[in-house]
Design a protein around this motif. Structure first.
Motif, PDB file in Angstrom:
ATOM      1  N   GLY A  34       0.801  -1.220   0.000  1.00 21.70           N
ATOM      2  CA  GLY A  34       0.000   0.000   0.000  1.00 21.70           C
ATOM      3  C   GLY A  34       0.829   1.263   0.000  1.00 21.70           C
ATOM      4  O   GLY A  34       0.274   2.368   0.036  1.00 21.70           O
ATOM      5  N   SER A  35       2.149   1.119  -0.050  1.00 25.12           N
ATOM      6  CA  SER A  35       3.026   2.293  -0.067  1.00 25.12           C
ATOM      7  C   SER A  35       2.918   3.013  -1.397  1.00 25.12           C
ATOM      8  O   SER A  35       2.830   2.379  -2.454  1.00 25.12           O
ATOM      9  CB  SER A  35       4.485   1.871   0.161  1.00 25.12           C
ATOM     10  N   ASN A  36       2.954   4.336  -1.352  1.00 24.44           N
ATOM     11  CA  ASN A  36       2.860   5.128  -2.572  1.00 24.44           C
ATOM     12  C   ASN A  36       4.215   5.187  -3.279  1.00 24.44           C
ATOM     13  O   ASN A  36       4.640   6.222  -3.784  1.00 24.44           O
ATOM     14  CB  ASN A  36       2.368   6.542  -2.241  1.00 24.44           C
ATOM     15  N   PHE A  80       0.915  -0.278   4.325  1.00 27.48           N
ATOM     16  CA  PHE A  80       2.073   0.374   3.730  1.00 27.48           C
ATOM     17  C   PHE A  80       3.186   0.398   4.757  1.00 27.48           C
ATOM     18  O   PHE A  80       2.960   0.206   5.958  1.00 27.48           O
ATOM     19  CB  PHE A  80       1.732   1.789   3.234  1.00 27.48           C
ATOM     20  N   LEU A 103      -4.067   1.503   5.888  1.00 23.50           N
ATOM     21  CA  LEU A 103      -4.452   2.373   4.778  1.00 23.50           C
ATOM     22  C   LEU A 103      -5.857   2.914   5.002  1.00 23.50           C
ATOM     23  O   LEU A 103      -6.681   2.275   5.666  1.00 23.50           O
ATOM     24  CB  LEU A 103      -4.458   1.588   3.461  1.00 23.50           C
ATOM     25  N   LYS A 142      -8.153   6.193  -3.938  1.00 24.10           N
ATOM     26  CA  LYS A 142      -6.746   6.523  -4.184  1.00 24.10           C
ATOM     27  C   LYS A 142      -5.813   5.459  -3.619  1.00 24.10           C
ATOM     28  O   LYS A 142      -4.905   4.981  -4.310  1.00 24.10           O
ATOM     29  CB  LYS A 142      -6.410   7.905  -3.600  1.00 24.10           C
ATOM     30  N   SER A 143      -6.012   5.085  -2.369  1.00 22.64           N
ATOM     31  CA  SER A 143      -5.158   4.042  -1.803  1.00 22.64           C
ATOM     32  C   SER A 143      -5.438   2.692  -2.452  1.00 22.64           C
ATOM     33  O   SER A 143      -4.537   1.854  -2.610  1.00 22.64           O
ATOM     34  CB  SER A 143      -5.336   3.957  -0.287  1.00 22.64           C
ATOM     35  N   VAL A 182      -3.320   2.588  -5.649  1.00 21.31           N
ATOM     36  CA  VAL A 182      -1.909   2.358  -5.328  1.00 21.31           C
ATOM     37  C   VAL A 182      -1.678   0.884  -4.996  1.00 21.31           C
ATOM     38  O   VAL A 182      -0.757   0.237  -5.505  1.00 21.31           O
ATOM     39  CB  VAL A 182      -1.461   3.250  -4.149  1.00 21.31           C
ATOM     40  N   LEU A 218      -6.119  11.299   1.083  1.00 25.26           N
ATOM     41  CA  LEU A 218      -5.802   9.908   1.359  1.00 25.26           C
ATOM     42  C   LEU A 218      -6.298   9.470   2.736  1.00 25.26           C
ATOM     43  O   LEU A 218      -6.377   8.296   3.035  1.00 25.26           O
ATOM     44  CB  LEU A 218      -4.281   9.680   1.272  1.00 25.26           C
TER      45      LEU A 218
END
Length: 302
Positions: free
Chosen positions: A78-80, A109, A127, A132-133, A136, A169
């Motif tokens: 889940g990290s951007n 994330f 998250l 948006k998440s 990702v 987010l």
């Protein structure tokens, strides 16, 4: 009547941790009784990232004796940010070496770019459940699957804080169950349903009638998306007032009760007993696994 999603036989496993290596991999266990058999073991991928040496030999020995489930804790899907190339290569190598039966990671994330530097939390961070998440996470899951050439299972998280960012987010726009369902649709992955994580979260939120409420959430998830179930317990220790998902004791009675309801609804699924801290003897761990097998067997006879 049993669910139409039933497998022909129960598939029950345990986590394979360092203190149990010798006992679990002993050739003398080939004669073990029906009451003390398991179908697969789970290993944490990061424990086998070393190139060569005894860790790879252990992994190969385990894969010769059991089906092996590879469970990751480092990818931070889940990290951007993209999964680091070296980490993903190491992960893929473990999956291939083990000829993995199942592959899984977490809904979390762990990396972010702060002040021009990429920082790693060293933990599994939650998250927000929004589009948006979701995008990702879906992109990163699809990338991992393209590298290892197979779908993975995503595990729901036990969370001790809520995301609190300064932008969009931070806002949940869907439930956890709806988020997981949409993730499977977008990424082509499956779910690792951790019942203990759901219980810990509900208790920390001081909810009541938690089995009924959790089961209601699970009923909204199509059974075919669930590829594995985790069972565990937690100790009486508290950290800042929170119950911690420490896997430091036997499976809780609440978890067993929830498990019975879940498999009656979704059918038999590969099931793992997690016990990672204050480890018991190998025989005690297998006895826990046998409780899961007995519940499955009872369901099959109904």
């Amino acid at each position: 009547m049993p669910s139409t999603h039933l497998q022909p036989e129960p598939i029950i496993g345990v986590g394979l941790r360092h203190p149990h290596y010798n006992h679990a991999l002993s050739t003398e266990l080939n004669h073990q009784s029906v009451e003390h058999t398991i179908d697969f073991v789970e290993i944490h991928a990061e424990n086998f990232f070393a190139n060569g040496g005894i860790s790879i030999d252990l992994l190969r020995d385990a894969s010769e004796k059991y089906k092996v489930s590879v469970h990751g804790t480092s990818l931070g899907l889940g990290s951007n940010l993209s999964v680091p190339k070296e980490t993903l290569e190491q992960f893929a190598k473990v999956v291939n070496t083990a000829d993995a039966y199942l592959v899984s990671e977490h809904l979390c994330f762990n990396r972010a770019q702060v002040g021009g530097r990429i920082l790693h939390s060293g933990d599994l961070l939650p998250l927000a459940y929004n589009d948006k998440s979701l995008q990702v996470l879906s992109d990163n899951v699809q990338h991992v699957q393209s590298i290892i050439k197979r779908p993975i299972l995503i595990e729901n998280l036990s969370a001790y804080l809520q995301p609190r960012y300064v932008d969009e987010l931070a806002t949940d726009t869907m439930t956890e169950a709806a988020f997981l369902i949409e993730l499977c649709k977008r990424a082509g992955c499956g779910l690792l349903l951790d019942l203990n994580n759901l219980i810990v979260n509900a208790l920390n939120k001081k909810e009541t009638n938690i089995i009924d409420k959790i089961f209601e959430q699970i009923q909204s998830i199509p059974a075919e998306l669930i590829g594995e179930i985790h069972l565990a317990g937690f100790s009486d220790k508290r950290v800042n007032g929170f119950i911690v998902d420490d896997h430091a004791c036997s499976v809780s009675q609440t978890c067993w009760s929830l498990y019975q309801r879940v498999i009656s609804h979704v059918g038999l699924k590969p099931t793992l007993v997690e016990w990672d801290n204050d480890l018991p003897s190998w025989d005690v761990l297998l006895a826990e696994a046998n409780k899961a097998r007995a519940i499955n067997t009872e369901l099959m006879t109904q």
